[in-house]
Design a protein around this motif. Structure first.
Motif, PDB file in Angstrom:
ATOM      1  N   VAL A 112       0.642  -1.248   0.036  1.00  0.00           N
ATOM      2  CA  VAL A 112       0.087   0.133   0.004  1.00  0.00           C
ATOM      3  C   VAL A 112       0.975   1.136   0.102  1.00  0.00           C
ATOM      4  O   VAL A 112       1.668   1.434   0.842  1.00  0.00           O
ATOM      5  CB  VAL A 112      -0.864   0.133   1.273  1.00  0.00           C
ATOM      6  N   ILE A 113       0.856   2.027  -1.067  1.00  0.00           N
ATOM      7  CA  ILE A 113       1.615   3.118  -1.194  1.00  0.00           C
ATOM      8  C   ILE A 113       0.798   4.652  -1.418  1.00  0.00           C
ATOM      9  O   ILE A 113      -0.221   4.345  -1.697  1.00  0.00           O
ATOM     10  CB  ILE A 113       2.472   3.163  -2.599  1.00  0.00           C
ATOM     11  N   GLY A 114       1.171   5.449  -0.397  1.00  0.00           N
ATOM     12  CA  GLY A 114       0.559   6.803  -0.461  1.00  0.00           C
ATOM     13  C   GLY A 114       1.712   7.736  -1.182  1.00  0.00           C
ATOM     14  O   GLY A 114       2.682   7.902  -0.755  1.00  0.00           O
ATOM     15  N   ALA A 115       1.455   8.408  -2.356  1.00  0.00           N
ATOM     16  CA  ALA A 115       2.387   9.054  -2.854  1.00  0.00           C
ATOM     17  C   ALA A 115       1.716  10.294  -3.757  1.00  0.00           C
ATOM     18  O   ALA A 115       0.603  10.288  -4.304  1.00  0.00           O
ATOM     19  CB  ALA A 115       3.096   8.245  -3.825  1.00  0.00           C
ATOM     20  N   ASP A 116       2.259  11.559  -3.435  1.00  0.00           N
ATOM     21  CA  ASP A 116       1.827  12.695  -4.350  1.00  0.00           C
ATOM     22  C   ASP A 116       2.646  13.552  -4.474  1.00  0.00           C
ATOM     23  O   ASP A 116       3.755  13.790  -3.934  1.00  0.00           O
ATOM     24  CB  ASP A 116       0.485  13.443  -3.142  1.00  0.00           C
ATOM     25  N   THR A 117       2.507  14.278  -5.781  1.00  0.00           N
ATOM     26  CA  THR A 117       3.455  15.367  -6.239  1.00  0.00           C
ATOM     27  C   THR A 117       2.760  16.694  -6.374  1.00  0.00           C
ATOM     28  O   THR A 117       2.340  16.955  -7.571  1.00  0.00           O
ATOM     29  CB  THR A 117       4.242  15.093  -7.368  1.00  0.00           C
ATOM     30  N   PHE A 118       2.124  17.238  -5.141  1.00  0.00           N
ATOM     31  CA  PHE A 118       1.356  18.376  -5.456  1.00  0.00           C
ATOM     32  C   PHE A 118       2.021  19.573  -5.974  1.00  0.00           C
ATOM     33  O   PHE A 118       1.244  20.463  -6.568  1.00  0.00           O
ATOM     34  CB  PHE A 118       0.851  18.838  -4.141  1.00  0.00           C
ATOM     35  N   SER A 119       3.299  19.494  -5.909  1.00  0.00           N
ATOM     36  CA  SER A 119       4.151  20.600  -6.347  1.00  0.00           C
ATOM     37  C   SER A 119       3.647  20.862  -7.637  1.00  0.00           C
ATOM     38  O   SER A 119       3.743  21.879  -8.495  1.00  0.00           O
ATOM     39  CB  SER A 119       5.590  20.541  -6.357  1.00  0.00           C
ATOM     40  N   THR A 120       3.333  19.659  -8.611  1.00  0.00           N
ATOM     41  CA  THR A 120       2.854  19.843 -10.002  1.00  0.00           C
ATOM     42  C   THR A 120       1.544  20.216 -10.260  1.00  0.00           C
ATOM     43  O   THR A 120       1.181  20.561 -11.472  1.00  0.00           O
ATOM     44  CB  THR A 120       2.901  18.377 -10.562  1.00  0.00           C
ATOM     45  N   ILE A 121       0.781  20.599  -9.341  1.00  0.00           N
ATOM     46  CA  ILE A 121      -0.745  20.975  -9.585  1.00  0.00           C
ATOM     47  C   ILE A 121      -0.946  22.429  -8.924  1.00  0.00           C
ATOM     48  O   ILE A 121      -2.247  22.868  -8.701  1.00  0.00           O
ATOM     49  CB  ILE A 121      -1.805  20.042  -9.170  1.00  0.00           C
ATOM     50  N   LEU A 122       0.233  22.999  -8.106  1.00  0.00           N
ATOM     51  CA  LEU A 122      -0.008  24.302  -7.321  1.00  0.00           C
ATOM     52  C   LEU A 122      -0.064  25.474  -8.315  1.00  0.00           C
ATOM     53  O   LEU A 122       0.846  25.290  -9.107  1.00  0.00           O
ATOM     54  CB  LEU A 122       0.781  24.336  -6.317  1.00  0.00           C
ATOM     55  N   ASP A 123      -0.813  26.408  -8.074  1.00  0.00           N
ATOM     56  CA  ASP A 123      -0.587  27.663  -8.704  1.00  0.00           C
ATOM     57  C   ASP A 123       0.695  28.319  -8.164  1.00  0.00           C
ATOM     58  O   ASP A 123       0.818  28.573  -7.001  1.00  0.00           O
ATOM     59  CB  ASP A 123      -1.880  28.516  -8.360  1.00  0.00           C
ATOM     60  N   PRO A 124       1.738  28.608  -9.125  1.00  0.00           N
ATOM     61  CA  PRO A 124       3.027  29.116  -8.676  1.00  0.00           C
ATOM     62  C   PRO A 124       2.654  30.443  -7.945  1.00  0.00           C
ATOM     63  O   PRO A 124       3.665  31.111  -7.197  1.00  0.00           O
ATOM     64  CB  PRO A 124       3.736  29.253  -9.965  1.00  0.00           C
ATOM     65  N   ALA A 125       1.641  31.133  -8.301  1.00  0.00           N
ATOM     66  CA  ALA A 125       1.351  32.323  -7.659  1.00  0.00           C
ATOM     67  C   ALA A 125       0.901  32.323  -6.277  1.00  0.00           C
ATOM     68  O   ALA A 125       0.468  33.309  -5.583  1.00  0.00           O
ATOM     69  CB  ALA A 125       0.876  33.432  -8.467  1.00  0.00           C
ATOM     70  N   ASP A 126       0.294  31.237  -5.742  1.00  0.00           N
ATOM     71  CA  ASP A 126      -0.749  31.137  -4.762  1.00  0.00           C
ATOM     72  C   ASP A 126       0.470  30.699  -3.310  1.00  0.00           C
ATOM     73  O   ASP A 126       0.853  29.563  -3.074  1.00  0.00           O
ATOM     74  CB  ASP A 126      -1.463  30.047  -4.864  1.00  0.00           C
ATOM     75  N   ARG A 127       0.424  31.925  -2.565  1.00  0.00           N
ATOM     76  CA  ARG A 127       1.326  31.802  -1.688  1.00  0.00           C
ATOM     77  C   ARG A 127       1.005  30.709  -0.392  1.00  0.00           C
ATOM     78  O   ARG A 127       1.892  30.193   0.445  1.00  0.00           O
ATOM     79  CB  ARG A 127       1.838  33.223  -0.710  1.00  0.00           C
ATOM     80  N   THR A 128      -0.597  30.688  -0.283  1.00  0.00           N
ATOM     81  CA  THR A 128      -0.946  29.876   0.818  1.00  0.00           C
ATOM     82  C   THR A 128      -0.784  28.442   0.257  1.00  0.00           C
ATOM     83  O   THR A 128      -0.212  27.756   1.410  1.00  0.00           O
ATOM     84  CB  THR A 128      -2.520  30.249   0.921  1.00  0.00           C
ATOM     85  N   THR A 129      -0.963  28.027  -0.723  1.00  0.00           N
ATOM     86  CA  THR A 129      -1.043  26.682  -0.784  1.00  0.00           C
ATOM     87  C   THR A 129       0.435  26.308  -1.165  1.00  0.00           C
ATOM     88  O   THR A 129       0.888  25.127  -1.017  1.00  0.00           O
ATOM     89  CB  THR A 129      -1.640  25.860  -2.209  1.00  0.00           C
ATOM     90  N   ARG A 130       1.329  26.866  -1.648  1.00  0.00           N
ATOM     91  CA  ARG A 130       2.679  26.820  -1.836  1.00  0.00           C
ATOM     92  C   ARG A 130       3.584  26.614  -0.654  1.00  0.00           C
ATOM     93  O   ARG A 130       4.502  25.959  -0.401  1.00  0.00           O
ATOM     94  CB  ARG A 130       3.570  27.858  -2.741  1.00  0.00           C
ATOM     95  N   ALA A 131       3.028  27.412   0.217  1.00  0.00           N
ATOM     96  CA  ALA A 131       3.733  27.314   1.604  1.00  0.00           C
ATOM     97  C   ALA A 131       3.508  25.892   2.326  1.00  0.00           C
ATOM     98  O   ALA A 131       4.202  25.535   3.298  1.00  0.00           O
ATOM     99  CB  ALA A 131       3.174  28.352   2.724  1.00  0.00           C
ATOM    100  N   ILE A 132       2.248  25.404   1.953  1.00  0.00           N
ATOM    101  CA  ILE A 132       1.913  24.067   2.769  1.00  0.00           C
ATOM    102  C   ILE A 132       2.215  22.776   2.082  1.00  0.00           C
ATOM    103  O   ILE A 132       2.785  21.842   3.088  1.00  0.00           O
ATOM    104  CB  ILE A 132       0.396  24.111   3.004  1.00  0.00           C
ATOM    105  N   PHE A 133       1.929  22.824   1.108  1.00  0.00           N
ATOM    106  CA  PHE A 133       2.254  21.395   0.378  1.00  0.00           C
ATOM    107  C   PHE A 133       3.585  20.996  -0.127  1.00  0.00           C
ATOM    108  O   PHE A 133       4.403  21.843  -0.422  1.00  0.00           O
ATOM    109  CB  PHE A 133       1.171  21.157  -0.862  1.00  0.00           C
ATOM    110  N   GLY A 134       4.147  19.795   0.154  1.00  0.00           N
ATOM    111  CA  GLY A 134       5.188  19.272  -0.496  1.00  0.00           C
ATOM    112  C   GLY A 134       4.959  17.866  -1.056  1.00  0.00           C
ATOM    113  O   GLY A 134       4.033  17.489  -0.886  1.00  0.00           O
ATOM    114  N   ASP A 135       5.824  17.386  -1.713  1.00  0.00           N
ATOM    115  CA  ASP A 135       5.981  15.938  -2.520  1.00  0.00           C
ATOM    116  C   ASP A 135       6.575  14.998  -1.591  1.00  0.00           C
ATOM    117  O   ASP A 135       7.565  15.334  -0.593  1.00  0.00           O
ATOM    118  CB  ASP A 135       6.595  16.104  -3.711  1.00  0.00           C
TER     119      ASP A 135
END
Ligand code: UT7
Length: 351
Positions: free
Chosen positions: A137-160
């Motif tokens: 069972v694997i949990g894997a995500d690369t949210f950096s590929t779907i974040l709006d580069p200009a959105d300071r809120t989501t860019r601050a929170i998410f990592g891959d």
């Protein structure tokens, strides 16, 4: 009396090599290390370099979990992700092929940050129903590929990142047996966490704005729901198992925001050392969050054999859920990354 159960036998996590600190973000966006640290507890996150996608990070975590279990084969692969390599087909079959697992059944589960708990329940169900004898069972995500580069809120929170476990058929009385699950959803609040475009709904209405393929989140409502739902689910499962919350050694909850973790902790009356925290160094890694935190805690000794552990997730959908086990003796490889994971100040390991 013996009762068939899925038993945890392997665990591993992996982080991609590109580290982004809060100061790095502050050089690019209208934000500060101080805002991010005080509002979220996050100090850094890791993201994929060009060319690496979810299948790649999933393979790395899967390899580590298989090594931890001392096996090269499983009967089924379940991959929790909301950033598949492609909308179609699922990413799991490719991950299975790249891990050399042969022609086993392999499929994706999409429940955003609750994905790993949902996937774990699915795999455990396949094992207890005798459809499979073992599972990765694997949990894997690369949210950096779907974040709006200009959105300071989501860019601050998410990592891959990625985290993975191996399960095998065993007995409910064994250490490591998955003892119960609590799963739920509320689709009436689906707009709180969404990627609006790219799916059949927008296409059938003829809508196609490029920005609609970015991830969006209504932070405050999500925050409130995360606290309520993770507390509810953990409490419900503990009650079903007859575990007083004071007897739970570690809560490994979705690593979204330190203020959410603290609020869940006080809601449940838990002490600080009962909460596993690694978001300061990895951020919110979505479906990877719970297994990655568990892998790091197992490696550092923050989660030890004999500990009563609750795993708990919350995410888009909305979805939420919890799982319970008594932690087994495992060999877990050190997580990659430049900063050592933090162990709690006191440890109540019972074995
Ligand atoms: O993984 C799935 C679940 N996700 C979560 O659990 C996330 C839950 N939500 C949160 O963790 C928090 O709501 C956030 C961290 C996303 C936001 O924190 P908040 O304390 O709820 O802030 P807010 O959204 O209410 O925004 C407060 C202010 C706003 O400015 P104004 O309108 O008051 O002038 C934002 O624009 O903070 C501003 N802000 C920022 N300022 C500096 C938002 N992001 C940033 C930033 N740097 N990165």
């Amino acid at each position: 009396m013996s009762e068939r159960a899925a038993v945890l036998t392997g665990l591993g996590g992996w982080l991609p090599p590109v580290r982004i600190t809060n100061d790095d973000l502050a050089r690019e966006l209208d934000t500060t290390d101080e805002w991010i640290t005080t509002r979220t507890g996050i100090r850094q996150r890791f993201v994929v370099p060009p060319g690496l996608s979810t299948s790649g990070v999933a393979v790395e975590a899967g390899r580590r979990a298989l090594a931890s279990a001392g096996t090269g084969s499983v009967d089924v692969l379940v991959l929790a992700t909301s950033t598949p390599d492609h909308p179609c087909p699922a990413t799991a079959p490719e991950v299975a092929a790249r891990l050399g697992l042969g022609e086993i059944p392999a499929f994706d589960v999409a429940a955003v940050c609750t994905g790993f708990v949902y996937a774990l329940a699915t795999a455990a169900g396949l094992i207890t129903a005798r459809i499979a004898g073992s599972a990765l069972v694997i949990g894997a995500d690369t949210f950096s590929t779907i974040l709006d580069p200009a959105d300071r809120t989501t860019r601050a929170i998410f990592g891959d990142g990625a985290g993975a476990v191996v399960l095998r058929a065993g007995d409910r009385s064994e250490q490591g047996a998955l003892l119960g699950f609590d799963l739920a959803s509320d689709g009436s609040q689906s707009e709180l966490i969404t990627v609006p475009g790219g799916g059949s709904e927008h296409r059938s209405r003829g809508l196609a704005e490029p920005a609609d393929s970015y991830f969006t989140m209504q932070g405050r409502s999500v925050f409130r729901n995360a606290v309520t739902r993770m507390s509810q689910s953990s409490r419900r499962l503990a009650e079903r198992l007859d575990w007083p919350l004071t007897s739970v050694d570690r809560l490994v909850a979705h690593q979204a925001n330190i203020r959410i973790l603290s609020a869940v902790g006080s809601e449940l009356g838990l002490r600080e050392e009962q909460l596993v925290v690694n978001l300061d160094r990895v951020g919110n890694t979505v479906a990877a969050s719970v297994p990655l935190a568990l892998a790091e805690a197992a490696h550092s000794g923050a989660v030890a054999p004999g500990h009563r552990v609750l795993l708990c997730g919350f995410g888009g959908g909305l979805t939420w859920g919890a799982a319970a086990l008594e932690f087994p003796r495992l060999t877990v490889a050190p997580p990659p990354g430049p900063v050592a994971p933090r162990a709690p100040a006191t440890d109540r390991a019972t074995a």
